[in-house]
Design a protein around this motif. Structure first.
Motif, mmCIF file in Angstrom:
data_model
loop_
_atom_site.group_PDB
_atom_site.id
_atom_site.type_symbol
_atom_site.label_atom_id
_atom_site.label_comp_id
_atom_site.label_asym_id
_atom_site.label_seq_id
_atom_site.Cartn_x
_atom_site.Cartn_y
_atom_site.Cartn_z
ATOM 1 N N SER A 149 32.822 -1.099 -6.305
ATOM 2 C CA SER A 149 31.966 -1.455 -7.430
ATOM 3 C C SER A 149 30.570 -1.775 -6.899
ATOM 4 C CB SER A 149 32.518 -2.690 -8.144
ATOM 5 O OG SER A 149 32.478 -3.808 -7.268
ATOM 6 N N ALA A 150 29.624 -1.970 -7.818
ATOM 7 C CA ALA A 150 28.272 -2.370 -7.415
ATOM 8 C C ALA A 150 28.307 -3.724 -6.721
ATOM 9 C CB ALA A 150 27.349 -2.411 -8.630
ATOM 10 N N GLU A 151 29.157 -4.614 -7.211
ATOM 11 C CA GLU A 151 29.282 -5.942 -6.592
ATOM 12 C C GLU A 151 29.854 -5.836 -5.176
ATOM 13 O OE1 GLU A 151 30.616 -5.198 -9.674
ATOM 14 O OE2 GLU A 151 28.954 -6.100 -10.799
ATOM 15 N N ALA A 152 30.814 -4.925 -4.983
ATOM 16 C CA ALA A 152 31.384 -4.729 -3.648
ATOM 17 C C ALA A 152 30.310 -4.234 -2.691
ATOM 18 C CB ALA A 152 32.553 -3.746 -3.702
ATOM 19 N N TYR A 153 29.478 -3.283 -3.151
ATOM 20 C CA TYR A 153 28.367 -2.793 -2.317
ATOM 21 C C TYR A 153 27.453 -3.945 -1.932
ATOM 22 C CZ TYR A 153 23.763 -1.018 -1.191
ATOM 23 O OH TYR A 153 22.553 -0.822 -0.582
ATOM 24 N N ASP A 154 27.019 -4.730 -2.932
ATOM 25 C CA ASP A 154 26.099 -5.842 -2.660
ATOM 26 C C ASP A 154 26.689 -6.824 -1.644
ATOM 27 O OD1 ASP A 154 24.226 -4.816 -4.432
ATOM 28 O OD2 ASP A 154 24.934 -6.047 -6.114
ATOM 29 N N GLY A 155 27.975 -7.137 -1.789
ATOM 30 C CA GLY A 155 28.613 -8.071 -0.863
ATOM 31 C C GLY A 155 28.709 -7.524 0.556
ATOM 32 N N LEU A 156 29.102 -6.261 0.685
ATOM 33 C CA LEU A 156 29.237 -5.656 2.015
ATOM 34 C C LEU A 156 27.896 -5.516 2.713
ATOM 35 C CD1 LEU A 156 31.912 -2.965 1.161
ATOM 36 C CD2 LEU A 156 32.233 -4.951 2.632
ATOM 37 N N VAL A 157 26.880 -5.056 1.979
ATOM 38 C CA VAL A 157 25.552 -4.900 2.575
ATOM 39 C C VAL A 157 24.980 -6.271 2.917
ATOM 40 C CG1 VAL A 157 23.167 -4.173 2.114
ATOM 41 C CG2 VAL A 157 25.061 -2.652 1.589
ATOM 42 N N GLY A 158 25.195 -7.238 2.046
ATOM 43 C CA GLY A 158 24.702 -8.597 2.304
ATOM 44 C C GLY A 158 25.287 -9.212 3.566
ATOM 45 N N ARG A 159 26.536 -8.853 3.878
ATOM 46 C CA ARG A 159 27.179 -9.369 5.105
ATOM 47 C C ARG A 159 26.986 -8.406 6.273
ATOM 48 N NH1 ARG A 159 32.119 -10.172 1.707
ATOM 49 N NH2 ARG A 159 32.898 -8.535 3.049
ATOM 50 N N ARG A 160 26.179 -7.367 6.078
ATOM 51 C CA ARG A 160 25.851 -6.364 7.094
ATOM 52 C C ARG A 160 27.111 -5.645 7.606
ATOM 53 N NH1 ARG A 160 20.835 -6.608 7.352
ATOM 54 N NH2 ARG A 160 19.443 -6.671 9.081
ATOM 55 N N LEU A 161 28.016 -5.329 6.682
ATOM 56 C CA LEU A 161 29.247 -4.629 7.032
ATOM 57 C C LEU A 161 29.177 -3.139 6.720
ATOM 58 C CD1 LEU A 161 31.863 -7.274 5.859
ATOM 59 C CD2 LEU A 161 31.115 -6.772 8.194
ATOM 60 N N VAL A 162 28.041 -2.677 6.214
ATOM 61 C CA VAL A 162 27.822 -1.254 5.981
ATOM 62 C C VAL A 162 26.869 -0.784 7.075
ATOM 63 C CG1 VAL A 162 26.950 0.490 4.393
ATOM 64 C CG2 VAL A 162 28.123 -1.526 3.501
ATOM 65 N N SER A 163 27.221 0.296 7.748
ATOM 66 C CA SER A 163 26.385 0.770 8.844
ATOM 67 C C SER A 163 26.048 2.241 8.673
ATOM 68 C CB SER A 163 27.071 0.538 10.190
ATOM 69 O OG SER A 163 28.310 1.200 10.228
ATOM 70 N N CYS A 164 24.933 2.638 9.255
ATOM 71 C CA CYS A 164 24.445 4.009 9.189
ATOM 72 C C CYS A 164 25.437 4.950 9.877
ATOM 73 C CB CYS A 164 23.069 4.108 9.850
ATOM 74 S SG CYS A 164 22.443 5.802 9.970
ATOM 75 N N ALA A 165 25.725 6.057 9.220
ATOM 76 C CA ALA A 165 26.652 7.047 9.770
ATOM 77 C C ALA A 165 26.053 7.797 10.957
ATOM 78 C CB ALA A 165 27.043 8.046 8.685
ATOM 79 N N VAL A 166 24.734 7.708 11.144
ATOM 80 C CA VAL A 166 24.082 8.422 12.233
ATOM 81 C C VAL A 166 23.831 7.504 13.425
ATOM 82 C CG1 VAL A 166 22.031 9.745 12.904
ATOM 83 C CG2 VAL A 166 23.019 10.058 10.629
ATOM 84 N N CYS A 167 23.175 6.352 13.197
ATOM 85 C CA CYS A 167 22.773 5.500 14.318
ATOM 86 C C CYS A 167 23.543 4.191 14.414
ATOM 87 C CB CYS A 167 21.270 5.198 14.258
ATOM 88 S SG CYS A 167 20.791 4.118 12.886
#
Length: 145
Positions: free
Chosen positions: A20-38
């Motif tokens: 969900s949008a909330e799941a995205y916000d939470g993951l990005v806020g905790r820096r758990l989403v990372s770039c697929a390239v770098c």
């Protein structure tokens, strides 16, 4: 499920699915989403045109389909291939990497292809002791999207 077009602070573009949008916000806020390239974790949403179904064949993937998006950059395709090869040809040992690599180097256990995680000090000690290791250009499983 919702798919976002994303970009990192280095300008790499990629896509990822979120509950969900909330799941995205939470993951990005905790820096758990990372770039697929770098592998960078300074991520933001990129502009994305919505996909609108017109009722024709091929407008949308089959229900339940979560196929990987096409690589945004040739390096992304190469990293995906490298990751798949690594998964097929070596054993993930997680945080035990330094201990396992050292045991193989000393001949305490049979040699085999392994990959895992080691902190900077552990990696430095392995290199200083002549243990052949190589950093990989991908995130560990525990930090992957």
């Amino acid at each position: 499920m919702i798919r976002y077009a994303l970009k990192c602070s280095q300008g790499h573009a990629f896509e990822s699915w979120f509950q969900s949008a909330e799941a995205y916000d939470g993951l990005v806020g905790r820096r758990l989403v990372s770039c697929a390239v770098c592998g960078g974790d300074d991520i933001s949403k990129a502009l994305m045109a919505p996909g609108v179904a017109t009722g024709g064949e091929g407008d949308a993937p089959p229900a339940g389909s979560l196929s990987a998006p096409a690589p945004a950059h040739p390096a992304e395709a190469m990293l995906r291939a490298m990751h798949e090869h690594l998964q097929k040809t070596s054993t993930y040992v997680g945080g035990n990497f330094a201990r396992e690599a050292r045991a193989m180097h000393l001949g305490d256990v049979p040699e085999k292809a392994i990959h895992g995680e080691a902190g900077p000090e552990e990696a430095r000690a392995l290199i200083e002791d002549g243990v052949p290791i190589l950093p990989l250009p991908m995130m560990p499983k525990s930090k992957a999207n």
